[in-house]
Design a protein around this motif. Structure first.
Motif, PDB file in Angstrom:
ATOM      1  N   ASP A 168       0.632  -1.123   0.037  1.00 34.04           N
ATOM      2  CA  ASP A 168       0.048  -0.066   0.006  1.00 34.04           C
ATOM      3  C   ASP A 168       1.048   1.311   0.008  1.00 34.04           C
ATOM      4  O   ASP A 168       0.300   2.423   0.056  1.00 34.04           O
ATOM      5  CB  ASP A 168      -1.021   0.106   1.262  1.00 34.04           C
ATOM      6  CG  ASP A 168      -0.279  -0.122   2.627  1.00 34.04           C
ATOM      7  OD1 ASP A 168       0.672  -0.211   2.444  1.00 34.04           O
ATOM      8  OD2 ASP A 168      -1.163  -0.098   3.461  1.00 34.04           O
TER       9      ASP A 168
ATOM     10  N   GLU B 283      -1.145  -3.103 -12.178  1.00 31.64           N
ATOM     11  CA  GLU B 283      -0.678  -4.096 -11.021  1.00 31.64           C
ATOM     12  C   GLU B 283      -1.997  -4.513 -10.190  1.00 31.64           C
ATOM     13  O   GLU B 283      -3.189  -4.032 -10.433  1.00 31.64           O
ATOM     14  CB  GLU B 283      -0.041  -3.052  -9.843  1.00 31.64           C
ATOM     15  CG  GLU B 283       1.252  -2.333 -10.392  1.00 31.64           C
ATOM     16  CD  GLU B 283       1.756  -1.200  -9.382  1.00 31.64           C
ATOM     17  OE1 GLU B 283       1.434  -1.225  -8.249  1.00 31.64           O
ATOM     18  OE2 GLU B 283       2.360  -0.332  -9.806  1.00 31.64           O
ATOM     19  N   LEU B 284      -1.770  -5.659  -9.605  1.00 30.36           N
ATOM     20  CA  LEU B 284      -2.884  -6.333  -8.852  1.00 30.36           C
ATOM     21  C   LEU B 284      -2.354  -6.332  -7.486  1.00 30.36           C
ATOM     22  O   LEU B 284      -1.355  -7.170  -7.305  1.00 30.36           O
ATOM     23  CB  LEU B 284      -3.185  -7.455  -9.283  1.00 30.36           C
ATOM     24  CG  LEU B 284      -4.508  -8.471  -8.649  1.00 30.36           C
ATOM     25  CD1 LEU B 284      -5.608  -7.540  -8.562  1.00 30.36           C
ATOM     26  CD2 LEU B 284      -4.570  -9.803  -9.396  1.00 30.36           C
ATOM     27  N   LEU B 285      -2.918  -5.787  -6.653  1.00 31.13           N
ATOM     28  CA  LEU B 285      -2.359  -5.661  -4.896  1.00 31.13           C
ATOM     29  C   LEU B 285      -2.973  -6.885  -4.536  1.00 31.13           C
ATOM     30  O   LEU B 285      -3.999  -7.588  -4.757  1.00 31.13           O
ATOM     31  CB  LEU B 285      -2.888  -4.495  -4.365  1.00 31.13           C
ATOM     32  CG  LEU B 285      -2.591  -2.972  -5.048  1.00 31.13           C
ATOM     33  CD1 LEU B 285      -2.861  -1.919  -4.178  1.00 31.13           C
ATOM     34  CD2 LEU B 285      -0.938  -3.098  -5.455  1.00 31.13           C
TER      35      LEU B 285
ATOM     36  N   ASP C  59      -4.628  -7.376  -1.848  1.00 29.69           N
ATOM     37  CA  ASP C  59      -6.150  -7.389  -1.250  1.00 29.69           C
ATOM     38  C   ASP C  59      -6.992  -7.347  -2.551  1.00 29.69           C
ATOM     39  O   ASP C  59      -8.361  -7.036  -2.148  1.00 29.69           O
ATOM     40  CB  ASP C  59      -6.238  -5.958  -0.329  1.00 29.69           C
ATOM     41  CG  ASP C  59      -6.082  -4.510  -1.411  1.00 29.69           C
ATOM     42  OD1 ASP C  59      -5.938  -4.648  -2.558  1.00 29.69           O
ATOM     43  OD2 ASP C  59      -6.156  -3.701  -0.571  1.00 29.69           O
ATOM     44  N   GLY C  60      -6.583  -7.469  -3.827  1.00 31.07           N
ATOM     45  CA  GLY C  60      -7.343  -7.710  -5.021  1.00 31.07           C
ATOM     46  C   GLY C  60      -7.752  -6.279  -5.589  1.00 31.07           C
ATOM     47  O   GLY C  60      -8.506  -6.232  -6.684  1.00 31.07           O
ATOM     48  N   GLN C  61      -7.175  -5.101  -4.941  1.00 33.12           N
ATOM     49  CA  GLN C  61      -7.409  -3.788  -5.735  1.00 33.12           C
ATOM     50  C   GLN C  61      -6.306  -3.788  -6.914  1.00 33.12           C
ATOM     51  O   GLN C  61      -5.295  -4.284  -7.223  1.00 33.12           O
ATOM     52  CB  GLN C  61      -6.760  -2.763  -4.809  1.00 33.12           C
ATOM     53  CG  GLN C  61      -7.039  -1.503  -5.334  1.00 33.12           C
ATOM     54  CD  GLN C  61      -6.363  -0.248  -4.545  1.00 33.12           C
ATOM     55  OE1 GLN C  61      -6.049  -0.442  -3.403  1.00 33.12           O
ATOM     56  NE2 GLN C  61      -6.330   1.048  -4.807  1.00 33.12           N
ATOM     57  N   ILE C  62      -7.118  -3.323  -7.974  1.00 31.19           N
ATOM     58  CA  ILE C  62      -6.512  -3.088  -9.207  1.00 31.19           C
ATOM     59  C   ILE C  62      -5.866  -1.655  -9.639  1.00 31.19           C
ATOM     60  O   ILE C  62      -6.651  -0.787  -9.298  1.00 31.19           O
ATOM     61  CB  ILE C  62      -7.605  -3.398 -10.457  1.00 31.19           C
ATOM     62  CG1 ILE C  62      -8.034  -4.863 -10.455  1.00 31.19           C
ATOM     63  CG2 ILE C  62      -6.764  -3.199 -11.874  1.00 31.19           C
ATOM     64  CD1 ILE C  62      -9.063  -5.142 -11.300  1.00 31.19           C
ATOM     65  N   ILE C  63      -4.573  -1.498  -9.997  1.00 31.27           N
ATOM     66  CA  ILE C  63      -3.988  -0.405 -10.507  1.00 31.27           C
ATOM     67  C   ILE C  63      -3.820  -0.332 -12.004  1.00 31.27           C
ATOM     68  O   ILE C  63      -3.376  -1.263 -12.344  1.00 31.27           O
ATOM     69  CB  ILE C  63      -2.608  -0.278  -9.480  1.00 31.27           C
ATOM     70  CG1 ILE C  63      -2.584  -0.479  -8.150  1.00 31.27           C
ATOM     71  CG2 ILE C  63      -2.166   1.241 -10.027  1.00 31.27           C
ATOM     72  CD1 ILE C  63      -3.487   0.631  -7.506  1.00 31.27           C
TER      73      ILE C  63
END
Length: 68
Positions: free
Chosen positions: A12, A45-47, A49-53
């Protein structure tokens, strides 16, 4: 997740892409960083926590062509 000293940036953090490379699959277009971030060749990017950048390639103005 990171065991390096000093520790790599967390997933993060703004500088998360500076984490060390753990797995690289250039033929498939992705790499896994030690902070759990999946980094794609299009700079998306794929974090963990599943968040997509979304991809964030810089646009160089010296390569942009305009129609006459």
């Amino acid at each position: 997740m990171c065991q390096h000293q000093p520790p790599c940036p967390t997933a993060d953090s703004a500088d998360r892409e500076a984490a060390l490379l753990m797995v690289s699959h250039p033929e498939q277009g992705w790499s896994l960083l030690c902070n759990g971030v999946l980094l794609f060749e299009d700079t998306g990017e794929l974090l963990p926590d599943g968040q997509i950048i979304a991809p964030h390639r810089p646009l160089g103005t010296d390569h942009i062509m305009t129609a006459a």
